[in-house]
Design a protein around this motif. Sequence first.
Motif: not given
Length: 283
Positions: A127-138, A263-278
């Motif tokens: 499928t298209e990427p449903i959830i995306t997790n980036r490795v970042i530096t703060v 809202p389902l994504v935010e419920k489980y990940f605590g923020y909008n962790a999705s980049s889904f764009d089909y």
Amino acid sequence: MKVSKKIISLLLCVLFIASCFAGCSSSDGEKYSDKTVIIGYTENAAPFIEVDKNGKATGFEADLWKNIFDDVKGELENYRFEKVEEGYALEEDGGFFDSKDKEYSAALLIGAVSKNNGTFNEDYSFTEPIITNRVITVTAKSSKVKAYTDFAGANVIVVSDAAKQAFDKNSAISSVCKKVTQSDSIDEALAALDSGKADAVVTDEFNYMPSGKTDNYVTLEGELDTIEYVIACAKYSGWKDSINEAIREQKSKDYGDGDTFTPLVEKYFGYNASSFDYQPANE
């Protein structure tokens, strides 16, 4: 009171028919059938999915599948989540038998499934990427580290295994640091930024975004890695497009009850962790 032979015969006939139907109804309780899609997972992977000893699945993907099943099921009637071995070949390896020893195979694979892993791209479609997790530096807003070119001589804290793996791969950055420490706590790492004990924190968004402290720090431009989570489908099975379309409708404000996906994504990940764009090919 006498009961005629005709009535007795009739009652025996009714009982016989009832017993036949009782036998038929027991076969309806088959775990596997042509009307059941088997969804494989290799390990429990919260918050994506967890399956208990009774086969009850919870988590983001369990809820997502429940929400879209009616839109993708075709002539199927139900589904089951079943644990499979690493490297299981969808619609080939089988391993699931009904009471008549007919063998069935998993058609889908879920549970924090990421692309670009070994021969994964060759074996399945996704499928298209449903959830995306980036490795970042703060960094702290006052930090001397303004870009990845500033890592020379820096004290860096790395939070999460995903971040450590990506950081180590980027040896041009990791090898020039003065000190690199690994921590299990994003809060402790951010506190070290505040106190000046660390110049930068390398982490992933799954850890950082739910912290509620993102406005206090600067996120460097660019990322060290992007991990895309998908549903893997048997190649050429047709599942990929139907799942993409069903999620697209869940996310759209123009269908049904509006956007129920975010809202389902935010419920489980605590923020909008999705980049889904089909986008369907005809649009």
